[in-house]
Scaffold this motif. Sequence first.
Motif, PDB file in Angstrom:
ATOM      1  N   GLU A 110       0.871  -1.190   0.000  1.00  0.00           N
ATOM      2  CA  GLU A 110       0.000   0.000   0.000  1.00  0.00           C
ATOM      3  C   GLU A 110       0.898   1.228   0.000  1.00  0.00           C
ATOM      4  O   GLU A 110       1.021   1.953   0.976  1.00  0.00           O
ATOM      5  CB  GLU A 110      -0.929  -0.023   1.217  1.00  0.00           C
ATOM      6  CG  GLU A 110      -1.911  -1.189   1.188  1.00  0.00           C
ATOM      7  CD  GLU A 110      -2.821  -1.203   2.420  1.00  0.00           C
ATOM      8  OE1 GLU A 110      -2.504  -0.486   3.386  1.00  0.00           O
ATOM      9  OE2 GLU A 110      -3.834  -1.908   2.397  1.00  0.00           O
ATOM     10  N   TYR A 111       1.523   1.462  -1.122  1.00  0.00           N
ATOM     11  CA  TYR A 111       2.559   2.484  -1.215  1.00  0.00           C
ATOM     12  C   TYR A 111       2.028   3.882  -0.961  1.00  0.00           C
ATOM     13  O   TYR A 111       2.747   4.757  -0.471  1.00  0.00           O
ATOM     14  CB  TYR A 111       3.187   2.403  -2.613  1.00  0.00           C
ATOM     15  CG  TYR A 111       4.413   3.260  -2.782  1.00  0.00           C
ATOM     16  CD1 TYR A 111       5.660   2.843  -2.307  1.00  0.00           C
ATOM     17  CD2 TYR A 111       4.339   4.495  -3.447  1.00  0.00           C
ATOM     18  CE1 TYR A 111       6.784   3.611  -2.466  1.00  0.00           C
ATOM     19  CE2 TYR A 111       5.474   5.273  -3.611  1.00  0.00           C
ATOM     20  CZ  TYR A 111       6.694   4.831  -3.114  1.00  0.00           C
ATOM     21  OH  TYR A 111       7.807   5.606  -3.269  1.00  0.00           O
ATOM     22  N   GLU A 112       0.742   4.096  -1.276  1.00  0.00           N
ATOM     23  CA  GLU A 112       0.191   5.446  -1.142  1.00  0.00           C
ATOM     24  C   GLU A 112       0.154   5.932   0.300  1.00  0.00           C
ATOM     25  O   GLU A 112       0.054   7.140   0.563  1.00  0.00           O
ATOM     26  CB  GLU A 112      -1.220   5.495  -1.744  1.00  0.00           C
ATOM     27  CG  GLU A 112      -2.281   4.690  -0.989  1.00  0.00           C
ATOM     28  CD  GLU A 112      -2.274   3.213  -1.374  1.00  0.00           C
ATOM     29  OE1 GLU A 112      -3.125   2.463  -0.880  1.00  0.00           O
ATOM     30  OE2 GLU A 112      -1.402   2.836  -2.192  1.00  0.00           O
ATOM     31  N   LYS A 113       0.296   5.049   1.260  1.00  0.00           N
ATOM     32  CA  LYS A 113       0.246   5.425   2.671  1.00  0.00           C
ATOM     33  C   LYS A 113       1.603   5.920   3.197  1.00  0.00           C
ATOM     34  O   LYS A 113       1.701   6.363   4.337  1.00  0.00           O
ATOM     35  CB  LYS A 113      -0.221   4.242   3.515  1.00  0.00           C
ATOM     36  CG  LYS A 113      -1.657   3.810   3.235  1.00  0.00           C
ATOM     37  CD  LYS A 113      -2.045   2.678   4.155  1.00  0.00           C
ATOM     38  CE  LYS A 113      -3.493   2.243   3.909  1.00  0.00           C
ATOM     39  NZ  LYS A 113      -3.901   1.127   4.810  1.00  0.00           N
ATOM     40  N   LYS A 116       6.693   9.851   0.252  1.00  0.00           N
ATOM     41  CA  LYS A 116       7.264   9.614  -1.078  1.00  0.00           C
ATOM     42  C   LYS A 116       8.544  10.400  -1.339  1.00  0.00           C
ATOM     43  O   LYS A 116       9.085  10.373  -2.441  1.00  0.00           O
ATOM     44  CB  LYS A 116       6.247   9.973  -2.178  1.00  0.00           C
ATOM     45  CG  LYS A 116       4.850   9.460  -1.968  1.00  0.00           C
ATOM     46  CD  LYS A 116       4.767   7.969  -1.945  1.00  0.00           C
ATOM     47  CE  LYS A 116       3.341   7.483  -1.972  1.00  0.00           C
ATOM     48  NZ  LYS A 116       2.514   7.991  -0.871  1.00  0.00           N
ATOM     49  N   ALA A 125       4.066   6.421 -10.763  1.00  0.00           N
ATOM     50  CA  ALA A 125       2.950   6.000  -9.905  1.00  0.00           C
ATOM     51  C   ALA A 125       3.244   4.619  -9.328  1.00  0.00           C
ATOM     52  O   ALA A 125       2.943   3.596  -9.939  1.00  0.00           O
ATOM     53  CB  ALA A 125       1.659   5.991 -10.705  1.00  0.00           C
ATOM     54  N   LYS A 127       2.544   1.628  -6.787  1.00  0.00           N
ATOM     55  CA  LYS A 127       1.448   1.077  -5.993  1.00  0.00           C
ATOM     56  C   LYS A 127       1.963   0.044  -4.994  1.00  0.00           C
ATOM     57  O   LYS A 127       1.518  -0.006  -3.857  1.00  0.00           O
ATOM     58  CB  LYS A 127       0.411   0.442  -6.918  1.00  0.00           C
ATOM     59  CG  LYS A 127      -0.268   1.438  -7.850  1.00  0.00           C
ATOM     60  CD  LYS A 127      -1.291   0.732  -8.730  1.00  0.00           C
ATOM     61  CE  LYS A 127      -1.983   1.723  -9.664  1.00  0.00           C
ATOM     62  NZ  LYS A 127      -2.984   1.047 -10.536  1.00  0.00           N
ATOM     63  N   ASN A 148       5.161  -2.464  -8.590  1.00  0.00           N
ATOM     64  CA  ASN A 148       3.904  -2.491  -9.343  1.00  0.00           C
ATOM     65  C   ASN A 148       3.561  -3.855  -9.940  1.00  0.00           C
ATOM     66  O   ASN A 148       3.192  -3.983 -11.101  1.00  0.00           O
ATOM     67  CB  ASN A 148       3.899  -1.418 -10.432  1.00  0.00           C
ATOM     68  CG  ASN A 148       3.659  -0.034  -9.853  1.00  0.00           C
ATOM     69  OD1 ASN A 148       3.771   0.159  -8.646  1.00  0.00           O
ATOM     70  ND2 ASN A 148       3.329   0.928 -10.704  1.00  0.00           N
TER      71      ASN A 148
END
Length: 511
Positions: A110-113, A116, A125, A127, A148
Amino acid sequence: MLKSLKKQNKKELDKRLNLLEALWGLTEILDDSFQEIYDYVLEKLLDLTRSKYAFWGHINESKDTITIYSWSEEAMKNRQIGDKPITYSIADAGIWADSVRKKKTIIINEYEKYDKHGLPEGPVAIKRLLSVPIFSHNRITAIAVVANKLAKYTQEDAEYVKVFVTSAQTIIERKKTEEALKESEEKYRLMIESVENYAIFALDPEGHIVSWSPEAERIKGYREEEIIGKHFSCFYTEEERRNGKPEKELELAAAKGKIEDEGWRVRKDGSYFWANIIITALRDEDGKLVGFVKVVRDLTEKKRMEEMLEEERRLFIGGPVVVFKWIAGENSIPVLYVSSNVKDQFGYKPEDFISGKINYADIVHPDDIERINKEAKLYREKGTPYFEQDYRILTADGEYRWVHDFTVIERDLEGKIKHYHGYVMDITERKRMEKELKTAYEKVRKTLEQEREFKLRIAHYFFNPIAIAKGYLSLVLEEGYSEEKIKRAIDAINRIEKVVHNVTKRGKIVE
């Protein structure tokens, strides 16, 4: 349910086969360039993990920078990567470098958490991400990163990446070692070729010649292609060969570590020369005899000079030998007579010594005077008729020169010493050449030891597991799919994994 289990097992076997094929492929590109190997590894990382992005980099000794030699095409495109390689500071790198900073595998699904920030910059992008540190001898030497994958990354993905990249890293390190060895061998060859007046060559444990040098060709007359493989006894006289002298010399060298000898040796054309030889035994780290190195110096000219000197001693003539007659004394060494060639040899006038203006003891080097006095006293007490000494004297132009002093003790009828007759010859050049020989020998010995160690470690520890895996896979590919053959392939990869595990965890190259 049984059908599902079989499907799952088939999928697992296919993944292991893919890994085995990737490992096998490594053995097919050993002679390729480093960049081609890097790109192959990257391609297989994407395939093994079903990822979209990937890169592989090497960590420097101080573990503060990473140099990336290969990026996947998508990663280069999104990150606007230019020419390879690229070096980043690990401290400034993004979350992918946590595997180095924390010394463990990083799996992020869950890379978006996550934060960065960090290098490299660019709007890619991400993920999911898997970052695996690669260890060698308890030190992180590389990092493999993939990103990804459509499904979540698992610990199994991490193990596949670690096994494959560790094997690739081993090949890279071996290739670098081989290139360093080639460079070392070239330096060794150039060094041997630059040594003048010394024939340096190597023998196997039985005495067969395994290496040659240009100076050996000049002194002995044999070209390399006609002497390699022959027994070194061909350099000895027929009588010495009948008496087994060559074999006895090897036995003594093996027992003592090193021997030195002088004697007549035979050239290819049958002519003789007087040789000084040193034979040194070479042993591996377990003490096993692996060969000998032999250094031969042509002393025919020296032998001729010594014979001439002996004749001069008998006839009391001049030339290069300066004749002194000293009055018997303990330390002052007053001179009663000195030959006129002392001027040519050392720059002094004979009358400087005879008048007492110069005392012979005063021109002897301060570090030698005490020794030669003690030796002379010992010879006198033993009643020897003559003795020989090497020491340094100061010439008239202020230079210290090595001399060989042959002294005859003249006694009266009661045995009391009356005079000393000394025959002094400049041997500075001989001393210099002896020092050069010692230096050349040490260089050869160290180079041969390094060469032997490199070859033994490379041949025994790094190539065998991959060769075994390659053989098992060949059976699978040739005879078709079956559970028994697949099991053998799995056993082979498990052996490779075990070797890699021992390298990464214990720092030892064992199964």
